[in-house]
Design an enzyme around this catalytic site. Structure first.
Site, mmCIF file in Angstrom:
data_model
loop_
_atom_site.group_PDB
_atom_site.id
_atom_site.type_symbol
_atom_site.label_atom_id
_atom_site.label_comp_id
_atom_site.label_asym_id
_atom_site.label_seq_id
_atom_site.Cartn_x
_atom_site.Cartn_y
_atom_site.Cartn_z
ATOM 1 C CB SER A 132 -1.016 -0.132 1.181
ATOM 2 O OG SER A 132 -1.928 0.816 0.819
ATOM 3 C CG HIS B 123 -5.383 -2.581 0.412
ATOM 4 N ND1 HIS B 123 -4.651 -1.466 -0.334
ATOM 5 C CD2 HIS B 123 -5.147 -1.519 1.662
ATOM 6 C CE1 HIS B 123 -4.024 -1.010 0.179
ATOM 7 N NE2 HIS B 123 -4.468 -0.551 0.706
#
Length: 690
Positions: free
Chosen positions: A550, A665
């Protein structure tokens, strides 16, 4: 036909991708077509890049590592962490027989036995089979105080967007004609058994530019969603708007929050038709518990003649504060070595978890006097985190672990000594593991701490994995990681955790000093740690790998393009990489407070200095990199990873790519996918660094 990459001259950096224009022009981006998440051409590209990665790293060692990782993730011996709701303790559990998971509950007495008697409420695997959907559990909002109903959230493939369905806890089935929301990034909470507060996709113009709810409504049972009462509307440029309800008897309150960027928000209480603004700094954290208001400013806050520092924790009587009184008690004040990591209320006490040079300390606070005392029974030399605290009673669950110390679940009540009621097994032999903390001066002289987890008495440098994050005030603290231990440490590797700026290890200023135009400090800190590891003889450049996901994936992209001479290999997961377009992709607009606005020429001038996608050089030598992402990641667009891999590949740089079709994610939707991803990464690292 795939467009080709056009290289242009960029001084000493050689050839790079021409950045797009300030008005959002994208004609010079040859890989824009890879942003079509489920387009046939894009997915064909994905499959063609997944296959050679699996061919190269999917052999015997990979299969052995996958089996070991899955053993860690699926073992019945791990701690089933719980949350109290009334008389029951609730747990969500995945294992080999239930890969998508069971939502279940038990009593405290049963939980404290070696084999608790679990009552299964909801079987995600069974529903997935019935519906023909790849459901992933996303949580449940249980009605307080009678716990008879729940709002269950389910995600397709692990995406942030969910569907919501009302569930009857006694009948263990969905409520016919109950509250139900279609797939969206929704926010929903109970007000009472026949009323919910909801923000969702109500139709055109109801979502923000970041893809989150812009409107909060009160929705009553039996009412069509379109007729729900609007309570508050934000702007499209806001990040989100949300509602919350405190059902504490005698303190019932309805709150509305308008977040106009990632770190700033207005808070209101709605009393009848009166919307009361809670006048605290927009960047401050806030909580209300019974009669008390807690405020944690992120920047200096001057009230009258007194200035309160960033990261302090202040208390006031809530109703008196709303009436204009500004009598604030200092509950916690940071210093150069300490910060407040977390805090939570029991009914009658406040629990503080502090970090002192990234080591945790836990205190119990008595409201009113605000006197503090250490909580007893916490094992020394471990890191402690909150698992659950009963705000309607004084029960606490804490988890205590270290890099080489498996988790212990601690239980107790305020003013009593905590006791260990569950212990996780050791997943690797840590008898010769030694943990040390070091500090290194970054480019501007700031001392940056990092932990080294190594084998005691090891001779000479060896394969070393460095990780970091450096963003959004997220603190990276020591903790036990069974998969890391089994696949890396147990095989002789050294692990390093860097506590770089941008995180929250030393409070808000550790973060705010590295935002926007000062983002370069994050990367200078990480590079300083990497260099120090070689200088100390812990590793060599050829044996040093780094991994991040991320925002940490952005960190890896910058290490690749700006500091390639420091590393032997990199792993870049679910990353941001095209910082020229990040604000246009999925939730990216919500992060402009952290990075800046690429459409503002002044902001782009500093973003463009580090944006990995725009700074790929044809002339510099890069270490090999593995880039991973998920098709179902609806937070960080998979186009970042795809485009970076394609650009690196065309310029002849060593790059491997793998994209999981599910996973959101997190990059994985269940334990099997997590084990697969972990085995791939560690197989890659061992192949590159040893």
């Amino acid at each position: 036909m795939t467009p080709s990459l056009t290289a242009v001259t960029n001084g000493c950096n050689g050839a790079h991708i021409t950045p797009t224009g300030h008005n959002g022009a994208v004609a010079q981006d040859p890989y824009l077509w890879l942003e079509d998440i489920t387009g046939d051409d894009a997915l064909d590209w994905v499959r063609k890049h997944n296959e050679p990665t699996l061919d190269a790293f999917g052999g015997t060692r990979f299969e052995q590592m996958r089996a070991e990782a899955l053993e860690v993730l699926d073992t019945e011996a791990r701690i089933p962490y719980v949350r109290r709701r009334g008389e029951y303790l609730y747990n969500f559990w995945r294992d080999a027989a239930n890969p998508r998971g069971l939502w279940r509950r038990t009593t405290l007495d049963s939980y404290r036995t070696s084999e608790p008697d679990w009552e299964v409420l909801f079987d995600v695997d069974a529903l997935a089979d019935t519906d023909g959907e790849n459901w992933v559990w996303a949580g449940a909002e249980v009605l307080e105080p009678d716990h008879s109903l729940a709002l269950i959230e389910l995600s397709r493939g692990g995406a942030d967007a969910t569907v919501v369905r009302e569930f009857d806890m006694a009948k263990r089935q969905f409520v016919t004609d109950g509250f139900e929301l279609a797939e969206a990034k929704s926010g929903v909470t109970w007000q009472d058994r026949d009323t919910v507060l909801v923000g969702t996709d109500f139709g055109p113009d109801s979502m923000t530019d970041s893809g989150y709810p812009r409107i909060v409504k009160r929705w009553r049972r039996g009412q069509p969603l379109r007729e729900a009462q609007t309570l508050f509307e934000g702007e499209a440029s806001d990040v989100s708007v949300g509602g919350g309800y405190d059902p504490t008897p005698g303190f019932e309150r309805l709150f509305i929050t308008r977040s106009f960027d990632f770190f700033n928000r207005d808070r209101y209480e709605l009393r009848g038709d009166q919307l009361i603004h809670i006048e605290i700094p927009t960047d401050a954290a806030m909580s209300v518990h019974r009669e008390w208001l807690l405020i944690r400013p992120r920047t200096e806050w001057t009230v009258g003649a007194t200035t309160y520092g960033p990261g302090s924790l202040l208390a006031a009587h809530y109703d008196e504060f709303l009436s204009g009184a500004r009598e604030l008690a200092v509950v916690f004040e940071p210093d150069e070595h300490s910060s407040l990591d977390n805090y939570a209320w029991t009914r009658d006490h406040l629990v503080l978890i502090m970090l002192v040079d990234v080591a945790s300390h836990v205190d119990l606070v008595t409201p009113g006097t605000w006197e503090r005392s250490p909580i007893r029974g916490i094992p020394p030399n471990t890191n402690t985190v909150l698992v659950d605290i009963d705000e309607y009673g004084d029960e606490m669950f804490l988890d205590s672990s270290g890099f080489d110390t498996p988790s212990q679940l601690l239980w107790g009540h305020a003013e009593t000594e905590m006791t260990t009621i569950k212990s996780a097994p050791a997943f690797f032999d840590a008898s010769d593991i030694e943990v040390t903390q070091h500090f290194v001066a970054s480019a501007d002289g700031t001392k940056i701490p990092y932990f080294v987890v190594a084998h005691r008495g090891s001779i000479g440098p060896g394969p070393t994995l460095l990780s970091g994050y450096g963003g959004f005030e997220v603190a990276n603290t020591p903790g036990y990681a069974g998969v890391l231990g089994r696949l890396w440490l147990a095989r002789g590797g050294t692990y390093v955790l860097a506590n770089i700026r941008g995180g929250g290890e030393y409070g808000p200023t550790w973060h705010t000093q590295a935002m926007r135009e000062n983002r370069h400090l994050v990367y200078e800190d990480f590079a300083a740690v990497a260099s120090d590891l070689v200088d100390r003889g812990i590793t060599t450049v050829a044996q040093l790998g780094a991994q991040g996901g991320s925002n940490g994936g952005l960190l890896m992209g910058v290490m690749l393009t700006r500091y390639p001479e420091l590393f032997g290999a990199l792993v870049c997961s679910v990353p941001l990489l095209d910082m020229r377009r990040f604000h246009l992709l999925l939730a990216g607009a919500s992060w402009m407070a952290e990075y800046g606005d690429p459409d503002d020429p002044d902001d782009w001038s500093f973003i463009s200095e580090y944006s990995p996608y725009q700074n790929i050089s044809a002339d510099r030598r890069y270490p090999p990199v593995l880039i991973t992402t998920s098709t179902r990641d609806d937070r960080v667009h998979p186009g970042h990873a795809r485009k970076m891999a394609a650009a690196l590949e065309e310029l002849g740089h060593p790059v491997q790519y793998y994209e999981n079709i599910e996973g959101g994610h997190a990059g994985a939707a269940d334990n099997a996918q997590t084990a697969f991803k972990s085995a791939l990464i560690y197989t890659y690292l061992w192949s590159m660094l040893s």
